[in-house]
Design an enzyme around this catalytic site. Structure first.
Site, PDB file in Angstrom:
ATOM      1  N   ASP A 256       0.803  -1.220   0.000  1.00 19.92           N
ATOM      2  CA  ASP A 256       0.000   0.000   0.000  1.00 19.92           C
ATOM      3  C   ASP A 256       0.835   1.267   0.000  1.00 19.92           C
ATOM      4  O   ASP A 256       0.273   2.371   0.011  1.00 19.92           O
ATOM      5  CB  ASP A 256      -0.948   0.009   1.206  1.00 19.92           C
ATOM      6  CG  ASP A 256      -0.190  -0.117   2.514  1.00 19.92           C
ATOM      7  OD1 ASP A 256       0.976  -0.535   2.494  1.00 19.92           O
ATOM      8  OD2 ASP A 256      -0.779   0.203   3.577  1.00 19.92           O
ATOM      9  N   GLU A 355      10.324  -1.803  14.169  1.00 20.14           N
ATOM     10  CA  GLU A 355      11.431  -1.350  13.329  1.00 20.14           C
ATOM     11  C   GLU A 355      12.724  -1.202  14.137  1.00 20.14           C
ATOM     12  O   GLU A 355      13.772  -1.719  13.761  1.00 20.14           O
ATOM     13  CB  GLU A 355      11.086  -0.024  12.655  1.00 20.14           C
ATOM     14  CG  GLU A 355       9.919  -0.095  11.693  1.00 20.14           C
ATOM     15  CD  GLU A 355       8.580   0.126  12.360  1.00 20.14           C
ATOM     16  OE1 GLU A 355       7.569   0.294  11.657  1.00 20.14           O
ATOM     17  OE2 GLU A 355       8.555   0.151  13.606  1.00 20.14           O
TER      18      GLU A 355
END
Length: 410
Positions: A256, A355
């Site tokens: 996306d 992350e």
């Protein structure tokens, strides 16, 4: 009356003649002394003459001689095929076509290089008198996936693009858009698409039509959480890369997001770990924020952050804002890793911290990072959070029947 008959008698061999030759019609041949003393020499050596006569007899026997037996006929056909094969082989060795004198031969039999244009200079916009020379020492070979630098072939690094996906309204649109972008990236490139629970026919059909080398994987963990689903799917791809020792630059590209083609060109410049800023649309969708490194040239000296809840993170970077060398996963000796512990994303941390916890396993600090582009002065991908969770759509976007209400045309 007497008659005189003149008969033809044989020539007297013992009768001498004026010229001293045994026959009146013979031609005197040169003596051995004359041959040795004079400059006379045969036009061709005897070996060449004998070889020529042999070839002529062979050709005449093959082409014009009529065989008497059936066995000789098959032998004649075999010799004909052998003769024409030899002639065709000699013709194939002859150089046909025109070769430019100024063409540079780089030591390869076949040349697939993209030749630069004949104009090798260009003028600077600020000063027309200044001439900027075009670099002609780099030649890119598109078909073979190599870069030729000053006569040396350097293999182009492989890009390993990891994309987790799941069944939703805009999945086909997102995958088609990303696939059309990846097909523009020069090879070699491997697209690893990971689905949850099972591989769908629709996703497999999109991958087959993308003209990109891909691997379609399935995550065995049936998690319903959006956070955990992405973590497990990326870990499935990491396990696949480690098991098969795939060599290249790994990049987590969600379907996306929006990417520029320049980003994938710069990924091949990464040695160990590279990072760059990412433009993001805030959750409120009323402002845009920037997340990623603050750079001084190619050195990371700080981080952009706008959310107070994420200031406790060690590295402030988005999942699509970094890439790393795949050998870190399966070759710890090369990167001097102390222990061989599999590098994976953690599902036990809070959302937004996947992350930084993953990067802490890959590098120690900012000194082992490479920022791109120089100065981090360009945004190369965008994370917009454009999801339609409550959108109702037909399966596969195919209508099995007409609408319930049909208005007649007047």
């Amino acid at each position: 009356m007497a008659s005189i008959r003149r008969t033809l008698s044989p020539a007297f061999r013992d009768r001498p003649y004026v010229n001293g030759v045994g026959s009146p019609f013979s031609v005197q041949s040169p003596s051995p002394k004359l041959l040795s003393s004079s400059r006379y020499s045969p036009p061709f050596p005897s070996a060449i003459l004998a070889f020529t006569v042999t070839i002529r007899r062979f050709v005449a026997g093959v082409l014009f001689h009529r065989p008497n037996r059936k066995g000789q006929q098959w032998r004649r056909v075999f010799y004909r095929c052998l003769l024409f094969f030899f002639l065709g082989f000699l013709l194939g060795l002859l150089p046909f076509g025109h070769v430019d004198d100024d063409e540079e031969i780089r030591g390869r039999s076949f040349n697939f290089d993209i030749k630069p244009s004949h104009v090798n200079v260009q003028f600077d916009n600020d000063n027309t008198d200044r001439v900027v020379k075009r670099r002609e020492d780099l030649v890119v070979d598109v078909s073979l996936g190599v870069v030729e630098s000053r006569g040396e072939l350097v293999p182009r690094k492989q890009l390993i693009i990891v994309t987790p996906t799941y069944n939703r309204a805009l999945q086909a649109y997102f995958l088609n858009r990303l696939g059309q972008l990846l097909r523009l990236v020069p090879p070699p490139l491997l697209w690893i698409v990971v689905e949850n629970k099972a591989a769908s026919f629709e996703t497999a059909e999109i991958l087959r039509k993308s003209s990109v080398m891909y691997r379609h994987l399935v995550c065995g963990n049936n998690s319903t959480s959006a956070k955990d689903r992405g973590v497990y799917q990326r870990n499935t791809a990491l396990e696949h890369i480690e098991r098969h020792t795939l060599d290249g630059i790994v990049y987590f590209a969600d379907d996306d997001n929006i990417y520029s083609l320049d980003l994938f060109d710069r990924l091949r410049d990464i040695s160990r770990f590279g990072t760059w800023p990412v433009a993001m649309l805030a959750q409120s969708k009323n402002k845009a924020i920037l997340e990623g490194p603050v750079c001084n040239g190619t050195q990371v000296i700080g981080w952009h952050t706008n959310e107070k809840s994420k200031r406790l993170r060690r590295f402030h970077v988005d999942m699509s804002g970094f890439a790393f060398n795949s050998t870190i996963l399966w070759d710890p000796k090369r990167w001097h890793r102390p222990t061989y512990v599999p590098i994976r994303q953690l599902d036990t941390v809070k959302e937004g911290f996947q992350e930084t916890t993953f990067i802490e396993q890959v590098v120690e600090d900012e000194r082992q990072m490479e920022s791109m582009p120089t100065g981090c002065s360009k945004v190369m991908n965008w994370h917009l959070h454009l999801q339609a969770h409550s959108l109702v759509y037909p399966k596969g976007w195919q209508l099995q029947k007409n609408l319930d209400i049909v208005l007649p045309i007047k």
